[in-house]
Design a protein around this motif. Structure first.
Motif, PDB file in Angstrom:
ATOM      1  N   ALA A  99       0.857  -1.178   0.000  1.00  0.00           N
ATOM      2  CA  ALA A  99       0.000   0.000   0.000  1.00  0.00           C
ATOM      3  C   ALA A  99       0.893   1.228   0.000  1.00  0.00           C
ATOM      4  N   PRO A 100       0.373   2.411  -0.437  1.00  0.00           N
ATOM      5  CA  PRO A 100       1.197   3.612  -0.459  1.00  0.00           C
ATOM      6  C   PRO A 100       1.749   3.946   0.914  1.00  0.00           C
ATOM      7  N   GLY A 101       2.992   4.420   0.942  1.00  0.00           N
ATOM      8  CA  GLY A 101       3.609   4.849   2.180  1.00  0.00           C
ATOM      9  C   GLY A 101       3.137   6.231   2.568  1.00  0.00           C
ATOM     10  N   PRO A 102       3.632   6.745   3.702  1.00  0.00           N
ATOM     11  CA  PRO A 102       3.138   8.010   4.240  1.00  0.00           C
ATOM     12  C   PRO A 102       3.799   9.212   3.590  1.00  0.00           C
ATOM     13  N   ALA A 150       8.895   4.844   1.325  1.00  0.00           N
ATOM     14  CA  ALA A 150       9.291   6.231   1.089  1.00  0.00           C
ATOM     15  C   ALA A 150       8.901   6.710  -0.302  1.00  0.00           C
ATOM     16  N   LEU A 151       8.413   5.809  -1.148  1.00  0.00           N
ATOM     17  CA  LEU A 151       8.158   6.144  -2.545  1.00  0.00           C
ATOM     18  C   LEU A 151       7.071   7.201  -2.685  1.00  0.00           C
ATOM     19  N   ASN A 152       6.003   7.085  -1.921  1.00  0.00           N
ATOM     20  CA  ASN A 152       4.908   8.051  -2.020  1.00  0.00           C
ATOM     21  C   ASN A 152       5.401   9.471  -1.748  1.00  0.00           C
ATOM     22  N   TYR A 153       6.251   9.625  -0.739  1.00  0.00           N
ATOM     23  CA  TYR A 153       6.812  10.938  -0.431  1.00  0.00           C
ATOM     24  C   TYR A 153       7.719  11.435  -1.554  1.00  0.00           C
ATOM     25  N   LEU A 154       8.573  10.553  -2.086  1.00  0.00           N
ATOM     26  CA  LEU A 154       9.495  10.957  -3.147  1.00  0.00           C
ATOM     27  C   LEU A 154       8.746  11.433  -4.390  1.00  0.00           C
ATOM     28  N   ILE A 155       7.691  10.710  -4.762  1.00  0.00           N
ATOM     29  CA  ILE A 155       6.894  11.102  -5.927  1.00  0.00           C
ATOM     30  C   ILE A 155       6.341  12.506  -5.740  1.00  0.00           C
ATOM     31  N   HIS A 156       5.891  12.813  -4.525  1.00  0.00           N
ATOM     32  CA  HIS A 156       5.283  14.114  -4.264  1.00  0.00           C
ATOM     33  C   HIS A 156       6.317  15.218  -4.046  1.00  0.00           C
ATOM     34  N   SER A 157       7.607  14.869  -4.001  1.00  0.00           N
ATOM     35  CA  SER A 157       8.647  15.868  -3.779  1.00  0.00           C
ATOM     36  C   SER A 157       9.162  16.485  -5.074  1.00  0.00           C
ATOM     37  N   PHE A 158       8.819  15.884  -6.217  1.00  0.00           N
ATOM     38  CA  PHE A 158       9.330  16.359  -7.494  1.00  0.00           C
ATOM     39  C   PHE A 158       8.194  16.471  -8.503  1.00  0.00           C
ATOM     40  N   ILE A 190       5.099  -2.348  -8.077  1.00  0.00           N
ATOM     41  CA  ILE A 190       5.434  -1.101  -7.386  1.00  0.00           C
ATOM     42  C   ILE A 190       4.238  -0.160  -7.390  1.00  0.00           C
ATOM     43  N   GLN A 191       3.372  -0.287  -8.404  1.00  0.00           N
ATOM     44  CA  GLN A 191       2.202   0.591  -8.492  1.00  0.00           C
ATOM     45  C   GLN A 191       1.356   0.560  -7.230  1.00  0.00           C
ATOM     46  N   ASN A 192       1.329  -0.579  -6.540  1.00  0.00           N
ATOM     47  CA  ASN A 192       0.487  -0.706  -5.358  1.00  0.00           C
ATOM     48  C   ASN A 192       0.995   0.129  -4.186  1.00  0.00           C
ATOM     49  N   PHE A 193       2.199   0.676  -4.311  1.00  0.00           N
ATOM     50  CA  PHE A 193       2.745   1.553  -3.285  1.00  0.00           C
ATOM     51  C   PHE A 193       2.582   3.024  -3.655  1.00  0.00           C
ATOM     52  N   LEU A 194       1.916   3.304  -4.775  1.00  0.00           N
ATOM     53  CA  LEU A 194       1.684   4.670  -5.222  1.00  0.00           C
ATOM     54  C   LEU A 194       0.291   5.131  -4.830  1.00  0.00           C
ATOM     55  N   ALA A 195       0.176   6.395  -4.470  1.00  0.00           N
ATOM     56  CA  ALA A 195      -1.129   6.963  -4.160  1.00  0.00           C
ATOM     57  C   ALA A 195      -1.990   7.040  -5.425  1.00  0.00           C
ATOM     58  N   ARG A 196      -3.296   7.050  -5.236  1.00  0.00           N
ATOM     59  CA  ARG A 196      -4.225   7.020  -6.376  1.00  0.00           C
ATOM     60  C   ARG A 196      -4.038   8.227  -7.284  1.00  0.00           C
ATOM     61  N   ASP A 197      -3.835   9.425  -6.718  1.00  0.00           N
ATOM     62  CA  ASP A 197      -3.701  10.616  -7.555  1.00  0.00           C
ATOM     63  C   ASP A 197      -2.483  10.514  -8.467  1.00  0.00           C
ATOM     64  N   THR A 198      -1.420   9.865  -7.988  1.00  0.00           N
ATOM     65  CA  THR A 198      -0.237   9.664  -8.826  1.00  0.00           C
ATOM     66  C   THR A 198      -0.542   8.711  -9.969  1.00  0.00           C
ATOM     67  N   ARG A 199      -1.201   7.600  -9.681  1.00  0.00           N
ATOM     68  CA  ARG A 199      -1.538   6.629 -10.729  1.00  0.00           C
ATOM     69  C   ARG A 199      -2.443   7.239 -11.784  1.00  0.00           C
ATOM     70  N   GLU A 200      -3.303   8.184 -11.395  1.00  0.00           N
ATOM     71  CA  GLU A 200      -4.217   8.816 -12.344  1.00  0.00           C
ATOM     72  C   GLU A 200      -3.507   9.833 -13.224  1.00  0.00           C
ATOM     73  N   PHE A 215      11.455  -5.877  -9.690  1.00  0.00           N
ATOM     74  CA  PHE A 215      10.233  -5.159 -10.043  1.00  0.00           C
ATOM     75  C   PHE A 215      10.619  -3.821 -10.671  1.00  0.00           C
ATOM     76  N   HIS A 216      10.063  -3.556 -11.853  1.00  0.00           N
ATOM     77  CA  HIS A 216      10.375  -2.335 -12.591  1.00  0.00           C
ATOM     78  C   HIS A 216       9.077  -1.659 -13.004  1.00  0.00           C
ATOM     79  N   THR A 217       8.978  -0.361 -12.743  1.00  0.00           N
ATOM     80  CA  THR A 217       7.807   0.422 -13.134  1.00  0.00           C
ATOM     81  C   THR A 217       8.278   1.747 -13.716  1.00  0.00           C
ATOM     82  N   LYS A 218       7.675   2.151 -14.837  1.00  0.00           N
ATOM     83  CA  LYS A 218       8.005   3.454 -15.408  1.00  0.00           C
ATOM     84  C   LYS A 218       6.720   4.220 -15.693  1.00  0.00           C
ATOM     85  N   MET A 219       6.800   5.554 -15.548  1.00  0.00           N
ATOM     86  CA  MET A 219       5.615   6.394 -15.648  1.00  0.00           C
ATOM     87  C   MET A 219       5.926   7.615 -16.516  1.00  0.00           C
TER      88      MET A 219
END
Length: 269
Positions: A99-102, A150-158, A190-200, A215-219
């Motif tokens: 699940a997405p991290g904090p 930590a991935l959810n935070y990193l995505i939202h930092s950039f 890895i997608q399962n650790f991303l928040a919904r707004d990021t996946r959208e 596991f490899h994911t690209k967006m």
């Protein structure tokens, strides 16, 4: 129903590594526009800001920072390396749930004897005005917690146009019966650790090798606003034909990075 914990013989020796790469793309054709872009890069991705991001990551995963080394480069670029160790977590509950991290205000997890690193790589096309800036972040942990928290935070930092992520679990740990375990948590993407707004917001592709715990994911960002990629000029001040040409150049750059191959002219659409 809550799953029972695996009883280990000694310490959890699994090493879990997340490699997180972002790409920021822009169009800067004139010397003045390039200057403005470099000033933006120096502010957005300097060693001080990158250090703060890694400090937040260490806090999220419950790490004790032992040492920080950082360096800014001329004309742009930066590196930060952070050595970390386990921090006592008291009654804090550890979780490897898929699940997405904090975000940084919520702290969970722990790790032992590991590191965080970040490096930046600027690159420009010699004659078509396209500049691409890459940031590489590695989070390597040893123990129960996964750096994916930590991935959810990193995505939202950039603000990223392209994101690539690689997650690997290495080594093994033994239970009390001597049986080796090569992974200690469930994961199918890895997608399962991303928040919904990021996946959208992103087009996402997975390439996984489950047997090897790879596991490899690209967006790639779905929405495209030309003004977001220009420096020193607005899209409305550019003739429509030139707007289309610049848009094609930017889209080609994004697609080539996303798919990892060059695209011939005329095959963009």
């Amino acid at each position: 129903m809550r799953a029972s914990r695996m009883k280990l013989h000694g310490f959890n020796n699994l090493t879990k590594t997340l490699s997180f790469n972002i790409y920021d793309i822009c169009y800067a054709a004139t010397p003045a526009q390039v200057k403005e872009y470099i000033e933006y890069i120096d502010e957005a991705y300097n060693a001080e800001r990158l250090t703060h991001i890694l400090q937040d990551v260490a806090e999220i995963i419950g790490a004790n920072i032992l040492n920080i080394a950082r360096q800014d480069y001329d004309p742009q670029g930066a590196s930060v390396t952070m050595l970390i160790s386990e921090e006592p977590v008291a009654a804090r509950e550890l979780s490897n749930t898929e699940a997405p991290g904090p975000l940084p205000e919520a702290i969970v997890g722990h790790l032992d004897k590991s590191h965080l690193t970040v490096h930046t790589y600027p690159e420009s096309h010699p004659d078509n005005g396209i500049s691409t800036f890459r940031v590489d972040i590695d989070v390597s942990t040893c123990g129960r917690i996964s750096p994916l928290k930590a991935l959810n935070y990193l995505i939202h930092s950039f603000d990223s146009d392209i994101v690539t992520m690689d997650y690997r679990v290495r080594g093994f740990t033994r239970d009390v019966n001597g049986k080796k375990h090569y992974i200690d948590h469930k994961i199918n993407s890895i997608q399962n650790f991303l928040a919904r707004d990021t996946r959208e917001r992103y087009q996402i592709i997975d390439v996984n090798v489950y047997q090897e715990n790879l596991f490899h994911t690209k967006m790639m960002l779905k929405d495209f606003d030309l003004d977001s990629y220009l420096f020193g000029i607005d899209a409305e001040d550019i003739p429509p034909r030139e707007q289309r040409e610049i848009t094609d150049k930017l889209r080609r750059e994004m697609l080539e990075i996303f798919y990892g191959r060059n695209i011939a002219r005329g095959r963009l659409r």
